[in-house]
Design a protein around this motif. Sequence first.
Motif, PDB file in Angstrom:
ATOM      1  N   TYR A 170       0.822  -1.207   0.000  1.00  0.00           N
ATOM      2  CA  TYR A 170       0.000   0.000   0.000  1.00  0.00           C
ATOM      3  C   TYR A 170       0.860   1.263   0.000  1.00  0.00           C
ATOM      4  O   TYR A 170       1.955   1.300   0.546  1.00  0.00           O
ATOM      5  CB  TYR A 170      -0.976   0.000   1.182  1.00  0.00           C
ATOM      6  CG  TYR A 170      -0.350  -0.263   2.528  1.00  0.00           C
ATOM      7  CD1 TYR A 170       0.073   0.771   3.345  1.00  0.00           C
ATOM      8  CD2 TYR A 170      -0.174  -1.572   2.984  1.00  0.00           C
ATOM      9  CE1 TYR A 170       0.636   0.523   4.581  1.00  0.00           C
ATOM     10  CE2 TYR A 170       0.393  -1.825   4.217  1.00  0.00           C
ATOM     11  CZ  TYR A 170       0.797  -0.772   5.016  1.00  0.00           C
ATOM     12  OH  TYR A 170       1.371  -1.026   6.230  1.00  0.00           O
ATOM     13  N   HIS A 173       0.181   5.919   2.807  1.00  0.00           N
ATOM     14  CA  HIS A 173       0.643   6.554   4.039  1.00  0.00           C
ATOM     15  C   HIS A 173       1.567   7.736   3.736  1.00  0.00           C
ATOM     16  O   HIS A 173       2.383   7.650   2.828  1.00  0.00           O
ATOM     17  CB  HIS A 173       1.415   5.553   4.898  1.00  0.00           C
ATOM     18  CG  HIS A 173       0.555   4.549   5.613  1.00  0.00           C
ATOM     19  ND1 HIS A 173      -0.629   4.095   5.111  1.00  0.00           N
ATOM     20  CD2 HIS A 173       0.729   3.916   6.801  1.00  0.00           C
ATOM     21  CE1 HIS A 173      -1.147   3.211   5.957  1.00  0.00           C
ATOM     22  NE2 HIS A 173      -0.345   3.097   6.995  1.00  0.00           N
ATOM     23  N   ASP A 179       6.555   1.995   7.570  1.00  0.00           N
ATOM     24  CA  ASP A 179       5.141   1.821   7.200  1.00  0.00           C
ATOM     25  C   ASP A 179       4.720   3.028   6.356  1.00  0.00           C
ATOM     26  O   ASP A 179       4.253   4.002   6.896  1.00  0.00           O
ATOM     27  CB  ASP A 179       4.286   1.710   8.467  1.00  0.00           C
ATOM     28  CG  ASP A 179       2.833   1.437   8.143  1.00  0.00           C
ATOM     29  OD1 ASP A 179       2.570   0.920   7.045  1.00  0.00           O
ATOM     30  OD2 ASP A 179       1.970   1.763   8.967  1.00  0.00           O
ATOM     31  N   GLU A 212      -4.418   1.229   1.000  1.00  0.00           N
ATOM     32  CA  GLU A 212      -4.766   0.073   1.827  1.00  0.00           C
ATOM     33  C   GLU A 212      -6.288  -0.035   2.011  1.00  0.00           C
ATOM     34  O   GLU A 212      -6.991   0.963   1.989  1.00  0.00           O
ATOM     35  CB  GLU A 212      -4.080   0.222   3.194  1.00  0.00           C
ATOM     36  CG  GLU A 212      -3.933  -1.080   3.964  1.00  0.00           C
ATOM     37  CD  GLU A 212      -3.146  -0.865   5.257  1.00  0.00           C
ATOM     38  OE1 GLU A 212      -3.089   0.270   5.749  1.00  0.00           O
ATOM     39  OE2 GLU A 212      -2.592  -1.852   5.784  1.00  0.00           O
ATOM     40  N   TYR A 310       5.682   2.675  15.458  1.00  0.00           N
ATOM     41  CA  TYR A 310       4.602   2.441  14.482  1.00  0.00           C
ATOM     42  C   TYR A 310       3.568   3.577  14.499  1.00  0.00           C
ATOM     43  O   TYR A 310       3.120   4.000  15.546  1.00  0.00           O
ATOM     44  CB  TYR A 310       3.935   1.101  14.803  1.00  0.00           C
ATOM     45  CG  TYR A 310       2.704   0.796  13.993  1.00  0.00           C
ATOM     46  CD1 TYR A 310       2.805   0.451  12.655  1.00  0.00           C
ATOM     47  CD2 TYR A 310       1.447   0.851  14.569  1.00  0.00           C
ATOM     48  CE1 TYR A 310       1.677   0.164  11.910  1.00  0.00           C
ATOM     49  CE2 TYR A 310       0.305   0.561  13.830  1.00  0.00           C
ATOM     50  CZ  TYR A 310       0.427   0.224  12.499  1.00  0.00           C
ATOM     51  OH  TYR A 310      -0.697  -0.057  11.769  1.00  0.00           O
ATOM     52  N   HIS A 311       3.231   4.046  13.305  1.00  0.00           N
ATOM     53  CA  HIS A 311       2.248   5.124  13.138  1.00  0.00           C
ATOM     54  C   HIS A 311       2.581   6.378  13.949  1.00  0.00           C
ATOM     55  O   HIS A 311       1.687   7.013  14.523  1.00  0.00           O
ATOM     56  CB  HIS A 311       0.820   4.637  13.437  1.00  0.00           C
ATOM     57  CG  HIS A 311       0.193   3.949  12.246  1.00  0.00           C
ATOM     58  ND1 HIS A 311      -1.147   3.687  12.143  1.00  0.00           N
ATOM     59  CD2 HIS A 311       0.743   3.489  11.094  1.00  0.00           C
ATOM     60  CE1 HIS A 311      -1.390   3.079  10.982  1.00  0.00           C
ATOM     61  NE2 HIS A 311      -0.253   2.952  10.339  1.00  0.00           N
TER      62      HIS A 311
HETATM   63 ZN    ZN Z   1      -0.106   1.792   8.652  1.00  0.00          ZN
END
Ligand code: ZN
Length: 416
Positions: A170, A173, A179, A212, A310-311
């Motif tokens: 994906y 982002h 990510d 995504e 993460y994120h």
């Molecule tokens: Zn993500």
Amino acid sequence: MLKIINDLFNMPRSITGEPIRQTLKYIKNKTLKLKIIKFKSRSKAFDWTVPDEWNIKDAYIKDQKGKKILDFKKNLLSIVYHSIPVKKWISKKDLLKKIHFDETIATAVPYVTTYYKKYWGFCMSKNQIKKLNSNKYFVNIDSSFKKGYLEVGEYLKKGSQKKEVFFSTYICHPSMANDNIASTALQIEIIKYLERNYKKSKYTYRFVFLPETIGSICYLSKKLRALKKNMLLGFAISCVGDNKQYSIIKSRFGDKLSDSALFSVLKNKKNLKVYSYLDRGSDERQYCYPGIDLPVSGFCRSRFHTFKEYHTDHDNLDYISKEGLNNSFNVFKSIIDALESKNFYPKNKFLCEPNLGKRGLMSTLGKKFQGKNKVTKNFLAYSDGKKNLFEICDIIKINLDEALFISNKLSEKELI
Ligand code: ZN
């Protein structure tokens, strides 16, 4: 791959809009044959409706003295993605209700989205929030919505067979390295590897770069029949830039060729983590859904949700490494080498065990322990033309690189 990640890092990508279009253009430049598939805003895909295109020019918060205390242009995560436009003075109390922060890292700005609900908000670190000392603030989010398209990039490399190997990642982002820009870079590298080494490949290879969830749902709504008919195995790839763990997210029942492919290559790795479909999180959710049931497994290094960066904006270029990316690349290089090998289903040329000694493949002295020779013999013992390299790895407990080495040696000696 690091260059690609650098190039794509500073873009406010979302599931629709100009930055994701620019990203697809960039991928097309690198891979040439990328085809863009468009889905109209407000059109239906199974139970979902394609949202309008969202774009953002600027966003900031100013205090009473006119000083910018938050600037979207300096940190692309500092707004809630898909925020509706807003431009007004609000009290500190009301502003605090609109601010999201990361619970675990006091200096981290989180990544927050509101794709399907009309809402606006900002993201800050806990430390930034502590510094808010004005009574009133001027908030401005200069965003817009319009009818347009959701776009998916598809790269198809035809092989001599219609049977396909599928890769999905994906590209929705904004600026986070692991990510998921790392996976975009990895898929581009895999495409280049195929073009360099397997110009005339045995299998057909399909790569998709999509937003995504809504992107994979749209894509499946259009291509399901062809995918179901031809897919041999596939991978939903995300978070591949760190060098900590290897993670397999198994298909729904863990019984697909994609599962055994990943197991064979990662077997015996101390830092392997195996997750069931209960721990799904990315597009494997759709690819393995009842009725869809494609042979797709998820692959990550440290899995989404499991690393503290993460994120957040701490998932940056320092979080990923060259080694992490290279090791991720090698996983798929081995799988492709195995699939493309003429001995993917190795078959003995002789009835009964061949004489390995006279071919220099084992010691001619009959001794008590001959561990190494046993592996080659075991390999041959399961080379019946019905078991593939992934399955043989599982049965004789070796990893795919060892299996490829043995199969090449046996093929040189014309034993398989
Ligand atoms: Zn993500």
